[in-house]
Design a protein around this motif. Structure first.
Motif, PDB file in Angstrom:
ATOM      1  N   LEU A 155       5.058  -3.188 -11.624  1.00 61.68           N
ATOM      2  CA  LEU A 155       5.099  -3.603 -10.230  1.00 61.68           C
ATOM      3  C   LEU A 155       5.213  -5.116 -10.225  1.00 61.68           C
ATOM      4  O   LEU A 155       4.356  -5.811 -10.779  1.00 61.68           O
ATOM      5  N   VAL A 162       4.733   4.674  -6.846  1.00 57.08           N
ATOM      6  CA  VAL A 162       4.209   4.384  -8.175  1.00 57.08           C
ATOM      7  C   VAL A 162       3.657   5.659  -8.789  1.00 57.08           C
ATOM      8  O   VAL A 162       2.750   6.275  -8.250  1.00 57.08           O
ATOM      9  N   PHE A 176      -6.429   1.226  -5.091  1.00 54.25           N
ATOM     10  CA  PHE A 176      -5.700   2.396  -5.568  1.00 54.25           C
ATOM     11  C   PHE A 176      -6.103   2.774  -6.986  1.00 54.25           C
ATOM     12  O   PHE A 176      -5.738   3.833  -7.478  1.00 54.25           O
ATOM     13  N   ILE A 195      -1.428   0.286 -13.448  1.00 51.02           N
ATOM     14  CA  ILE A 195      -0.042  -0.171 -13.469  1.00 51.02           C
ATOM     15  C   ILE A 195       0.048  -1.605 -13.993  1.00 51.02           C
ATOM     16  O   ILE A 195      -0.846  -2.413 -13.765  1.00 51.02           O
ATOM     17  N   SER A 227       0.834  -1.206   0.000  1.00 57.16           N
ATOM     18  CA  SER A 227       0.000   0.000   0.000  1.00 57.16           C
ATOM     19  C   SER A 227       0.868   1.254   0.000  1.00 57.16           C
ATOM     20  O   SER A 227       0.605   2.209  -0.736  1.00 57.16           O
ATOM     21  N   HIS A 274       1.541   7.378 -11.548  1.00 62.95           N
ATOM     22  CA  HIS A 274       0.433   6.960 -12.400  1.00 62.95           C
ATOM     23  C   HIS A 274       0.562   7.513 -13.809  1.00 62.95           C
ATOM     24  O   HIS A 274      -0.188   7.146 -14.692  1.00 62.95           O
ATOM     25  N   ILE A 277      -4.322  -3.376  -4.783  1.00 64.90           N
ATOM     26  CA  ILE A 277      -4.056  -2.644  -6.028  1.00 64.90           C
ATOM     27  C   ILE A 277      -5.350  -2.056  -6.585  1.00 64.90           C
ATOM     28  O   ILE A 277      -5.369  -0.904  -7.030  1.00 64.90           O
ATOM     29  N   CYS A 326       3.897   1.573  -1.094  1.00 66.62           N
ATOM     30  CA  CYS A 326       4.535   1.672  -2.407  1.00 66.62           C
ATOM     31  C   CYS A 326       3.577   2.290  -3.429  1.00 66.62           C
ATOM     32  O   CYS A 326       3.959   3.190  -4.182  1.00 66.62           O
ATOM     33  N   LEU A 327       2.346   1.824  -3.454  1.00 67.04           N
ATOM     34  CA  LEU A 327       1.361   2.351  -4.401  1.00 67.04           C
ATOM     35  C   LEU A 327       1.072   3.829  -4.130  1.00 67.04           C
ATOM     36  O   LEU A 327       0.864   4.607  -5.053  1.00 67.04           O
ATOM     37  N   ARG A 328       1.077   4.197  -2.879  1.00 59.41           N
ATOM     38  CA  ARG A 328       0.786   5.575  -2.487  1.00 59.41           C
ATOM     39  C   ARG A 328       1.968   6.510  -2.743  1.00 59.41           C
ATOM     40  O   ARG A 328       1.791   7.662  -3.113  1.00 59.41           O
ATOM     41  N   THR A 344      -5.133   1.950  -9.883  1.00 64.99           N
ATOM     42  CA  THR A 344      -4.050   2.307 -10.788  1.00 64.99           C
ATOM     43  C   THR A 344      -4.087   1.442 -12.039  1.00 64.99           C
ATOM     44  O   THR A 344      -4.594   0.326 -12.028  1.00 64.99           O
TER      45      THR A 344
END
Length: 161
Positions: A40, A32, A91, A95, A25, A34, A88, A27-29, A93
């Motif tokens: 990932l 990463v 979020f 990705i 979480s 967008h 994921i 890492c995504l916040r 995303t």
């Protein structure tokens, strides 16, 4: 930025723990982007099989026991990956996600795969072991931080701070 890579490969080591899910979480916040091309890589390492057809004393295990243990390992991988997919999705995303499962000693497998992939960053959760437990068991994150060639981000769960 001149010479900056458009594509970034971030490896997140995941397991059954809340710490690894929190690290994903985080890492995504925080890591990463967008707007750029990111990959990932979710890396799960299964411990080496503890049982083969024969145990240390030479007794033969039934193939049913060996099959049940293998199925349990596969179910565990699927469960962890389903939890990561839910995070994921939260979020929202777009990705690119790759899933890799390795088998063996976690620290060795993580370092090997990060090297083979040419990862830009490794993200790991910290289990928050105290000094004595870390001294006895060693820390996978400490080992990886010393042995991989890319930056390593070790994320502490807020309850462990």
């Amino acid at each position: 930025m001149e010479g900056a890579k458009e594509e970034c490969k971030i490896v997140v080591a995941v397991d059954e723990s809340r710490e690894s899910m929190y690290a994903l979480s985080w890492c995504l916040r925080n890591l990463v982007s967008h707007s750029s091309k990111n990959t990932l890589v979710l890396l799960y390492v299964k411990p080496p099989p503890t049982v083969s057809s024969f145990d240390a004393a030479g007794y033969m295990f039934s193939s049913d026991v060996v099959s049940a243990l293998e199925k349990y390992g596969s179910d565990l991988v699927n469960s962890v990956m389903q939890r990561t997919e839910a995070i994921i999705r939260k979020f929202g995303t777009n990705i690119n996600v790759e899933r890799i499962t390795g088998t063996g000693d976690a620290k060795d497998v993580i370092c090997s795969i990060v090297g083979k992939l040419g990862a830009d960053t490794l993200v790991m959760g910290s289990h928050g072991y105290g000094f004595f437990k870390r001294a006895l068991l060693g820390s996978v994150s400490d080992y990886c931080a010393k042995h991989v060639k890319c930056p390593v981000v070790i994320v502490k769960h807020p309850e462990d701070i």
